[in-house]
Design a protein around this motif. Sequence first.
Motif, PDB file in Angstrom:
ATOM      1  N   GLN A  66       4.251 -20.573  -0.292  1.00  0.00           N
ATOM      2  CA  GLN A  66       4.048 -20.388  -1.497  1.00  0.00           C
ATOM      3  C   GLN A  66       3.919 -18.761  -1.718  1.00  0.00           C
ATOM      4  OE1 GLN A  66       0.827 -21.646  -5.041  1.00  0.00           O
ATOM      5  NE2 GLN A  66       0.937 -22.672  -3.391  1.00  0.00           N
ATOM      6  N   THR A  67       3.614 -17.916  -0.620  1.00  0.00           N
ATOM      7  CA  THR A  67       3.503 -16.330  -0.931  1.00  0.00           C
ATOM      8  C   THR A  67       4.578 -15.754  -0.879  1.00  0.00           C
ATOM      9  OG1 THR A  67       2.683 -16.393   1.174  1.00  0.00           O
ATOM     10  CG2 THR A  67       0.790 -16.488  -0.477  1.00  0.00           C
ATOM     11  N   GLY A  68       5.819 -16.258   0.164  1.00  0.00           N
ATOM     12  CA  GLY A  68       7.028 -15.696   0.485  1.00  0.00           C
ATOM     13  C   GLY A  68       8.171 -15.657  -0.600  1.00  0.00           C
ATOM     14  N   CYS A  69       8.880 -14.648  -0.148  1.00  0.00           N
ATOM     15  CA  CYS A  69       9.948 -14.266  -0.905  1.00  0.00           C
ATOM     16  C   CYS A  69       9.591 -13.554  -2.220  1.00  0.00           C
ATOM     17  CB  CYS A  69      10.646 -15.720  -1.672  1.00  0.00           C
ATOM     18  SG  CYS A  69      12.715 -15.326  -2.155  1.00  0.00           S
ATOM     19  N   GLY A  70       8.794 -12.747  -2.122  1.00  0.00           N
ATOM     20  CA  GLY A  70       8.474 -11.726  -3.208  1.00  0.00           C
ATOM     21  C   GLY A  70       7.628 -11.507  -4.019  1.00  0.00           C
ATOM     22  N   THR A 111       4.402 -11.213  -4.220  1.00  0.00           N
ATOM     23  CA  THR A 111       3.266 -10.272  -3.790  1.00  0.00           C
ATOM     24  C   THR A 111       3.919  -9.037  -3.979  1.00  0.00           C
ATOM     25  OG1 THR A 111       3.216 -10.090  -1.742  1.00  0.00           O
ATOM     26  CG2 THR A 111       2.064 -11.970  -2.577  1.00  0.00           C
ATOM     27  N   GLY A 112       4.854  -8.689  -4.237  1.00  0.00           N
ATOM     28  CA  GLY A 112       5.546  -7.216  -4.330  1.00  0.00           C
ATOM     29  C   GLY A 112       6.220  -7.094  -2.940  1.00  0.00           C
ATOM     30  N   LYS A 113       5.900  -7.525  -1.846  1.00  0.00           N
ATOM     31  CA  LYS A 113       6.677  -7.386  -0.620  1.00  0.00           C
ATOM     32  C   LYS A 113       7.466  -8.684  -0.359  1.00  0.00           C
ATOM     33  CE  LYS A 113       3.762  -3.935   1.393  1.00  0.00           C
ATOM     34  NZ  LYS A 113       4.664  -2.631   1.499  1.00  0.00           N
ATOM     35  N   PHE A 114       8.532  -8.658   0.390  1.00  0.00           N
ATOM     36  CA  PHE A 114       8.927  -9.878   0.465  1.00  0.00           C
ATOM     37  C   PHE A 114       8.212 -10.936   1.214  1.00  0.00           C
ATOM     38  CE2 PHE A 114      13.205 -11.777   0.041  1.00  0.00           C
ATOM     39  CZ  PHE A 114      13.291 -12.940   0.790  1.00  0.00           C
ATOM     40  N   TRP A 115       7.570 -10.537   2.209  1.00  0.00           N
ATOM     41  CA  TRP A 115       6.529 -11.422   2.794  1.00  0.00           C
ATOM     42  C   TRP A 115       5.130 -10.860   2.522  1.00  0.00           C
ATOM     43  CZ3 TRP A 115       8.832 -15.737   3.771  1.00  0.00           C
ATOM     44  CH2 TRP A 115      10.106 -15.741   4.402  1.00  0.00           C
ATOM     45  N   ALA A 116       4.275 -11.875   2.087  1.00  0.00           N
ATOM     46  CA  ALA A 116       2.840 -11.364   1.752  1.00  0.00           C
ATOM     47  C   ALA A 116       2.187 -10.886   2.999  1.00  0.00           C
ATOM     48  CB  ALA A 116       2.064 -12.441   1.256  1.00  0.00           C
ATOM     49  N   HIS A 117       2.421 -11.071   4.205  1.00  0.00           N
ATOM     50  CA  HIS A 117       1.708 -10.817   5.253  1.00  0.00           C
ATOM     51  C   HIS A 117       2.087  -9.436   5.546  1.00  0.00           C
ATOM     52  CE1 HIS A 117       5.389 -12.121   7.546  1.00  0.00           C
ATOM     53  NE2 HIS A 117       5.250 -10.990   8.464  1.00  0.00           N
ATOM     54  N   GLU A 118       3.234  -8.953   5.042  1.00  0.00           N
ATOM     55  CA  GLU A 118       3.442  -7.222   5.147  1.00  0.00           C
ATOM     56  C   GLU A 118       2.571  -6.499   4.666  1.00  0.00           C
ATOM     57  OE1 GLU A 118       7.918  -8.485   3.798  1.00  0.00           O
ATOM     58  OE2 GLU A 118       8.053  -6.071   4.471  1.00  0.00           O
ATOM     59  N   HIS A 119       1.806  -7.221   3.842  1.00  0.00           N
ATOM     60  CA  HIS A 119       0.765  -6.219   3.089  1.00  0.00           C
ATOM     61  C   HIS A 119      -0.430  -5.782   4.236  1.00  0.00           C
ATOM     62  CE1 HIS A 119       1.760  -6.347  -0.994  1.00  0.00           C
ATOM     63  NE2 HIS A 119       2.195  -7.510  -0.954  1.00  0.00           N
ATOM     64  N   TRP A 120      -0.534  -6.730   5.460  1.00  0.00           N
ATOM     65  CA  TRP A 120      -1.343  -6.455   6.291  1.00  0.00           C
ATOM     66  C   TRP A 120      -1.283  -5.362   7.459  1.00  0.00           C
ATOM     67  CZ3 TRP A 120      -0.831 -12.231   8.402  1.00  0.00           C
ATOM     68  CH2 TRP A 120      -1.348 -13.132   7.371  1.00  0.00           C
ATOM     69  N   GLU A 121       0.174  -4.883   7.504  1.00  0.00           N
ATOM     70  CA  GLU A 121       0.327  -4.041   8.400  1.00  0.00           C
ATOM     71  C   GLU A 121       0.057  -4.301   9.690  1.00  0.00           C
ATOM     72  OE1 GLU A 121       0.768  -0.157   5.431  1.00  0.00           O
ATOM     73  OE2 GLU A 121      -1.473  -0.454   6.142  1.00  0.00           O
ATOM     74  N   LEU A 122       0.337  -5.447  10.101  1.00  0.00           N
ATOM     75  CA  LEU A 122       0.031  -5.771  11.686  1.00  0.00           C
ATOM     76  C   LEU A 122       0.985  -4.729  12.540  1.00  0.00           C
ATOM     77  CD1 LEU A 122       0.384  -9.717  11.313  1.00  0.00           C
ATOM     78  CD2 LEU A 122      -1.694  -8.257  11.395  1.00  0.00           C
ATOM     79  N   ASP A 123       0.311  -4.821  13.718  1.00  0.00           N
ATOM     80  CA  ASP A 123       1.010  -3.932  14.865  1.00  0.00           C
ATOM     81  C   ASP A 123       2.098  -4.838  15.321  1.00  0.00           C
ATOM     82  OD1 ASP A 123      -2.234  -2.890  16.193  1.00  0.00           O
ATOM     83  OD2 ASP A 123      -0.937  -2.004  14.633  1.00  0.00           O
ATOM     84  N   ASN A 124       2.080  -6.212  15.241  1.00  0.00           N
ATOM     85  CA  ASN A 124       3.212  -7.141  15.824  1.00  0.00           C
ATOM     86  C   ASN A 124       3.157  -8.299  14.744  1.00  0.00           C
ATOM     87  OD1 ASN A 124       1.818  -9.136  17.385  1.00  0.00           O
ATOM     88  ND2 ASN A 124       1.186  -7.365  18.171  1.00  0.00           N
TER      89      ASN A 124
END
Length: 462
Positions: free
Chosen positions: A292-296, A298-311
């Motif tokens: 539901q959150t994917g494809c933009g 939240t303003g990033k293509f993938w919502a999890h990109e907001h987490w700035e994970l190391d991997n």
Amino acid sequence: NEPKEPLIRTATIPGPKSIELIKELNTIQLASPIQLFVDYESSIGNYLCDADGNLFLDIYSQISSIPLGYNHPALIEALRDPANTSAFINRPALGILPPKDLVDRLRASLLSVAPPGLNEVQTMACGSCSVENAMKAAFFWYQTRIRDGREVTREEMDSCLANQYPGSPYLTIMSFKHGFHGRTFGALSCTHSKYIHKLDVPSFDWPIAPFPIYRYPLEDNERENKATDDQCLEEIQDLIERFNRKGRPVAGLIVEPIQGEGGDNHGSKYFFNQLQKIAKSQQVVFICDEVQTGCGPTGKFWAHEHWELDNPPDIVTFSKKMLTGGYFYKAHLRPDQGFRIFNTWLGDPSKLALLERVIKVIKRDNLLESVKETGKEMLKGLKEAETRFPGLVSRSRGVGTFCAIDFVTPELRNEVIKRLHLKGIHCGGSGAAALRVRTTLTFNKNHNDIFIDRLHNVLAEL
Ligand SMILES: Cc1ncc(COP(=O)(O)O)c(CNc2csc(C(=O)O)c2)c1O
């Protein structure tokens, strides 16, 4: 030639034509969940036209599954492109007889937006089957690791055919309270948003973890919300250890970046980074459900990109706005042999043709930036509603245009949705008492002004 504003022609929603069609369909199947019959040919951009000619500004977008709006020229062009004709009419059994251009299509569509660090992808038909197979991939990896190269025993072969241990292992997937992951049995065992989804269906007895429920505004409640995160993380660690100790090992966890069905519950960057650390330390496959959150939105293509994970997460599931289901995964989660992750179609190449165009438009029109800017305006308008009507609404929240606001009671939320429909805003709820906003990526400031204006009008009339 999108309309400039909504236009409601009938005294009731649904109007007489929809009511008549609902009655007719009900002679064939259960029609009670139907809200409207839609005239899709006359729907355009962010405006949904119903069978009665009512024009709604759509902030629900088919349960968040319309990426660019109705009848977008780029998608019409994809359909008319002779290079796509075969893909639309010769549907292949992708797992065994893929079209010769499949690799090109995957590269031009899905792989061009693959979450950073995830280079493999499996297509599927919908969100539920993407989730089901992502969980199976986690189980296969867990057992392959346990077997450590030894042969599968006769006992494992025979017992699994009878649904018995050890061939059918006592593995589990940890999900989260209020989560939603689909309606098929495994996904439904990870879904905890409404009882009616689960009633009467056998469920796996798998661990269910707490998900943080924050106080808002976030900036005024940092200490309390961090304490909530830490409390949840402590319980999560303990839950995994408890299930591992009692011979029900947790092979994977599945979590949404924002719980889109269970009440638009957000998790902080800190929460998800710590959750990933726990998963890594316990060798639990981290499945991020971006259906539901994917494809933009939240303003990033993938919502999890907001987490700035190391991997990256180990697996990212997608569907809805991506027009095809499927999941990206790390190479070690590729099945150890064929026909383990499999079904007749394994998705649909024609959806890749459409997705390729969607991605081109997102990039050409810089839609993620537009989503970010529109989302800021939207959140401002929701917060203003809180200021003006403190006894009615609270907890306005959102990332990009993936927003929500709580009403003081579920009944009030439902009444406001009804009144918004009559004012030409097509919208829906989330959880017990939230109004959710799920717009297309082409929903802009002008659309938002209309939505916020009508929301304030409805609240002022109460
Ligand atoms: C995070 C997440 N994961 C999986 C799914 C299941 O996708 P579908 O099987 O419906 O395509 C969904 C589907 N969303 C959804 C919203 S209402 C609904 C329903 O079945 O009532 C389903 C989702 O939001």
